[in-house]
Design an enzyme around this catalytic site. Sequence first.
Site, short mmCIF file in Angstrom:
data_model
loop_
_atom_site.label_atom_id
_atom_site.label_comp_id
_atom_site.label_asym_id
_atom_site.label_seq_id
_atom_site.Cartn_x
_atom_site.Cartn_y
_atom_site.Cartn_z
N ILE A 1 0.89 -1.17 0.00
CA ILE A 1 0.00 0.00 0.00
C ILE A 1 0.92 1.21 0.00
CG2 ILE A 1 -0.18 -0.14 2.53
CD1 ILE A 1 -2.91 1.21 2.34
N SER A 2 0.70 2.14 -0.92
CA SER A 2 1.59 3.29 -1.06
C SER A 2 1.54 4.19 0.17
CB SER A 2 1.21 4.11 -2.29
OG SER A 2 1.38 3.36 -3.47
N GLN A 3 2.63 4.91 0.42
CA GLN A 3 2.64 5.83 1.53
C GLN A 3 1.61 6.93 1.30
OE1 GLN A 3 6.78 7.38 0.27
NE2 GLN A 3 6.03 8.96 1.65
#
Length: 222
Positions: free
Chosen positions: A69-71
């Site tokens: 999951i992207s920052q």
Amino acid sequence: MGPSSEAEYSAHAAARDRMVALHLRARGIHDRRVLDAMARVPRELFVPPRLVEDAYADSPLPIGSGQTISQPYVVALTAEAAGISPGDRVLDVGTGSGYAAAVYAAMGAEVLSVEYVPELAEQARRALTAAGFGGVDVLTGDGSRGLPARAPFDAILSAAAGDEIPPPWVEQLTDGGRIVMPLESGAGWQRLVRLTHLAGRDLIDDFGAVRFVPLRGEHGMR
């Protein structure tokens, strides 16, 4: 909602507020619609249970199948670069956890999302429904081809990096449509770029260095 769940809800809401203040607004994200959406979407529902305490850290987190999951900052930067407006038709390539799709939906977009890995697509559907975004249409398939049957799109946003912008995506944009995706720079990093398709011309803007997983599929990373 019992006392324990009320306390958890309050703690997560406070963590979201801190995330927006410290990791987004303080780092230059100014679009009010982006900030409001990021403050609304419960990121804790999109991470594995063992990582819930880290849900609002400004870092990517593993979600299985070799994906992350992207920052939060990168999700916000992508949404701001895309200039999403209510009613926009958005293609989200690389559903992953479903978190970015939820943010785009919270901004008022009609979101279609494509995930290459079937298990992640199903996981994302469950998370989106739990978070109140069951209207996001999650499909399994080769997102590098776009979705010609559902085109045109006002924005196509990719959570995976390629060597070039897939030609089918450009063909599936409205006039004035935007593509935001990471491209390999040849220097060990990627650059987040925006292509704006306007009056037959393609304009490119660069939003800085990022690091994403590779785009899979026919028009993916070579």
